[in-house]
Design a protein around this motif. Sequence first.
Motif, PDB file in Angstrom:
ATOM      1  N   VAL A 120      -4.315   2.427   1.159  1.00 40.84           N
ATOM      2  CA  VAL A 120      -4.073   2.923  -0.200  1.00 40.84           C
ATOM      3  C   VAL A 120      -4.707   4.297  -0.301  1.00 40.84           C
ATOM      4  O   VAL A 120      -5.911   4.452  -0.054  1.00 40.84           O
ATOM      5  CB  VAL A 120      -4.667   1.979  -1.264  1.00 40.84           C
ATOM      6  CG1 VAL A 120      -4.585   2.612  -2.650  1.00 40.84           C
ATOM      7  CG2 VAL A 120      -3.942   0.636  -1.245  1.00 40.84           C
ATOM      8  N   THR A 121      -3.903   5.287  -0.645  1.00 40.43           N
ATOM      9  CA  THR A 121      -4.382   6.658  -0.789  1.00 40.43           C
ATOM     10  C   THR A 121      -4.064   7.150  -2.190  1.00 40.43           C
ATOM     11  O   THR A 121      -2.903   7.114  -2.617  1.00 40.43           O
ATOM     12  CB  THR A 121      -3.733   7.580   0.245  1.00 40.43           C
ATOM     13  OG1 THR A 121      -4.016   7.092   1.565  1.00 40.43           O
ATOM     14  CG2 THR A 121      -4.273   9.001   0.112  1.00 40.43           C
ATOM     15  N   VAL A 122      -5.111   7.580  -2.892  1.00 38.26           N
ATOM     16  CA  VAL A 122      -4.956   8.097  -4.252  1.00 38.26           C
ATOM     17  C   VAL A 122      -5.245   9.586  -4.206  1.00 38.26           C
ATOM     18  O   VAL A 122      -6.390  10.007  -4.011  1.00 38.26           O
ATOM     19  CB  VAL A 122      -5.880   7.383  -5.243  1.00 38.26           C
ATOM     20  CG1 VAL A 122      -5.599   7.873  -6.670  1.00 38.26           C
ATOM     21  CG2 VAL A 122      -5.728   5.877  -5.141  1.00 38.26           C
ATOM     22  N   SER A 123      -4.205  10.382  -4.396  1.00 41.29           N
ATOM     23  CA  SER A 123      -4.355  11.825  -4.256  1.00 41.29           C
ATOM     24  C   SER A 123      -3.226  12.538  -4.991  1.00 41.29           C
ATOM     25  O   SER A 123      -2.108  12.042  -5.063  1.00 41.29           O
ATOM     26  CB  SER A 123      -4.340  12.216  -2.780  1.00 41.29           C
ATOM     27  OG  SER A 123      -4.375  13.613  -2.636  1.00 41.29           O
ATOM     28  N   SER A 124      -3.552  13.710  -5.504  1.00 36.91           N
ATOM     29  CA  SER A 124      -2.525  14.523  -6.154  1.00 36.91           C
ATOM     30  C   SER A 124      -1.934  15.518  -5.158  1.00 36.91           C
ATOM     31  O   SER A 124      -1.048  16.301  -5.511  1.00 36.91           O
ATOM     32  CB  SER A 124      -3.111  15.248  -7.357  1.00 36.91           C
ATOM     33  OG  SER A 124      -4.252  16.008  -6.994  1.00 36.91           O
TER      34      SER A 124
ATOM     35  N   SER B 144      -4.697   2.561 -13.181  1.00 38.64           N
ATOM     36  CA  SER B 144      -5.634   3.681 -13.405  1.00 38.64           C
ATOM     37  C   SER B 144      -6.384   4.040 -12.120  1.00 38.64           C
ATOM     38  O   SER B 144      -7.601   4.178 -12.105  1.00 38.64           O
ATOM     39  CB  SER B 144      -6.635   3.313 -14.505  1.00 38.64           C
ATOM     40  OG  SER B 144      -5.971   2.986 -15.710  1.00 38.64           O
ATOM     41  N   LEU B 145      -5.629   4.185 -11.059  1.00 35.24           N
ATOM     42  CA  LEU B 145      -6.238   4.437  -9.752  1.00 35.24           C
ATOM     43  C   LEU B 145      -6.951   5.779  -9.711  1.00 35.24           C
ATOM     44  O   LEU B 145      -6.504   6.763 -10.335  1.00 35.24           O
ATOM     45  CB  LEU B 145      -5.182   4.351  -8.661  1.00 35.24           C
ATOM     46  CG  LEU B 145      -4.812   2.910  -8.273  1.00 35.24           C
ATOM     47  CD1 LEU B 145      -3.470   2.864  -7.575  1.00 35.24           C
ATOM     48  CD2 LEU B 145      -5.897   2.299  -7.405  1.00 35.24           C
ATOM     49  N   LYS B 146      -8.052   5.803  -8.975  1.00 40.02           N
ATOM     50  CA  LYS B 146      -8.883   6.985  -8.832  1.00 40.02           C
ATOM     51  C   LYS B 146      -8.935   7.384  -7.361  1.00 40.02           C
ATOM     52  O   LYS B 146      -8.756   6.533  -6.484  1.00 40.02           O
ATOM     53  CB  LYS B 146     -10.293   6.699  -9.323  1.00 40.02           C
ATOM     54  CG  LYS B 146     -10.380   6.184 -10.747  1.00 40.02           C
ATOM     55  CD  LYS B 146     -11.814   5.812 -11.100  1.00 40.02           C
ATOM     56  CE  LYS B 146     -11.915   5.283 -12.515  1.00 40.02           C
ATOM     57  NZ  LYS B 146     -13.318   4.911 -12.861  1.00 40.02           N
TER      58      LYS B 146
ATOM     59  N   GLY C  84       0.817  -1.204   0.000  1.00 36.12           N
ATOM     60  CA  GLY C  84       0.000   0.000   0.000  1.00 36.12           C
ATOM     61  C   GLY C  84       0.852   1.256   0.000  1.00 36.12           C
ATOM     62  O   GLY C  84       2.075   1.195   0.079  1.00 36.12           O
ATOM     63  N   GLY C  85       0.180   2.409  -0.106  1.00 33.30           N
ATOM     64  CA  GLY C  85       0.910   3.666  -0.088  1.00 33.30           C
ATOM     65  C   GLY C  85       0.126   4.778  -0.731  1.00 33.30           C
ATOM     66  O   GLY C  85      -1.081   4.665  -0.962  1.00 33.30           O
ATOM     67  N   LEU C  86       0.842   5.857  -1.027  1.00 35.16           N
ATOM     68  CA  LEU C  86       0.262   7.046  -1.650  1.00 35.16           C
ATOM     69  C   LEU C  86       0.626   7.057  -3.131  1.00 35.16           C
ATOM     70  O   LEU C  86       1.797   6.877  -3.494  1.00 35.16           O
ATOM     71  CB  LEU C  86       0.799   8.302  -0.969  1.00 35.16           C
ATOM     72  CG  LEU C  86       0.436   9.644  -1.596  1.00 35.16           C
ATOM     73  CD1 LEU C  86      -1.069   9.883  -1.517  1.00 35.16           C
ATOM     74  CD2 LEU C  86       1.202  10.767  -0.913  1.00 35.16           C
ATOM     75  N   VAL C  87      -0.365   7.271  -3.977  1.00 35.38           N
ATOM     76  CA  VAL C  87      -0.141   7.302  -5.413  1.00 35.38           C
ATOM     77  C   VAL C  87      -1.019   8.378  -6.028  1.00 35.38           C
ATOM     78  O   VAL C  87      -2.106   8.689  -5.511  1.00 35.38           O
ATOM     79  CB  VAL C  87      -0.434   5.909  -6.035  1.00 35.38           C
ATOM     80  CG1 VAL C  87      -1.890   5.526  -5.867  1.00 35.38           C
ATOM     81  CG2 VAL C  87      -0.009   5.843  -7.482  1.00 35.38           C
ATOM     82  N   GLN C  88      -0.550   8.947  -7.115  1.00 34.10           N
ATOM     83  CA  GLN C  88      -1.342   9.975  -7.809  1.00 34.10           C
ATOM     84  C   GLN C  88      -2.448   9.334  -8.642  1.00 34.10           C
ATOM     85  O   GLN C  88      -2.328   8.177  -9.063  1.00 34.10           O
ATOM     86  CB  GLN C  88      -0.431  10.803  -8.706  1.00 34.10           C
ATOM     87  CG  GLN C  88       0.547  11.681  -7.962  1.00 34.10           C
ATOM     88  CD  GLN C  88       1.309  12.611  -8.890  1.00 34.10           C
ATOM     89  OE1 GLN C  88       1.378  12.387 -10.102  1.00 34.10           O
ATOM     90  NE2 GLN C  88       1.887  13.659  -8.327  1.00 34.10           N
ATOM     91  N   PRO C  89      -3.512  10.069  -8.904  1.00 28.15           N
ATOM     92  CA  PRO C  89      -4.561   9.552  -9.790  1.00 28.15           C
ATOM     93  C   PRO C  89      -3.972   9.119 -11.132  1.00 28.15           C
ATOM     94  O   PRO C  89      -3.107   9.807 -11.690  1.00 28.15           O
ATOM     95  CB  PRO C  89      -5.497  10.743  -9.952  1.00 28.15           C
ATOM     96  CG  PRO C  89      -5.314  11.529  -8.688  1.00 28.15           C
ATOM     97  CD  PRO C  89      -3.859  11.390  -8.344  1.00 28.15           C
TER      98      PRO C  89
END
Length: 121
Positions: A117-121, A85-87, A9-14
């Motif tokens: 899991v965090t999807v954020s810009s 293609s994470l949202k 898991g982790g932080l990823v951009q959209p």
Amino acid sequence: QVQLVESGGGLVQPGGSLRLSCAASGRILRINNMGWYRQAPGKQRELVASVSSGGRNTNYADSVKGRFTISRDNAKNTVYLQMNSLKPEDTSVYYCNANIRDLGYVSRDYWGPGTQVTVSS
């Protein structure tokens, strides 16, 4: 005793990708279905994807079809979730689930502790 431990898991951009892994260990005789669930704050836990014992049959939530792929490696007692293609709405704690028969011939569901899991810009 049987344990499930998630990782990846982790932080990823959209639009980005992550790969989750979940390894089962302990007094395992057989692992039946394995799956991934997720739970966002204030929401119920929901099934994301599942895979049969042989790996041939898979099932996905409508919201992730075409973007996520579940697979398993029975030699390693591990299940994977490739997320593309994470949202932002995919942001959740992801939990691994497995139905396992132990060496005492008792079958039950086991859960991992979860991975964020965090999807954020």
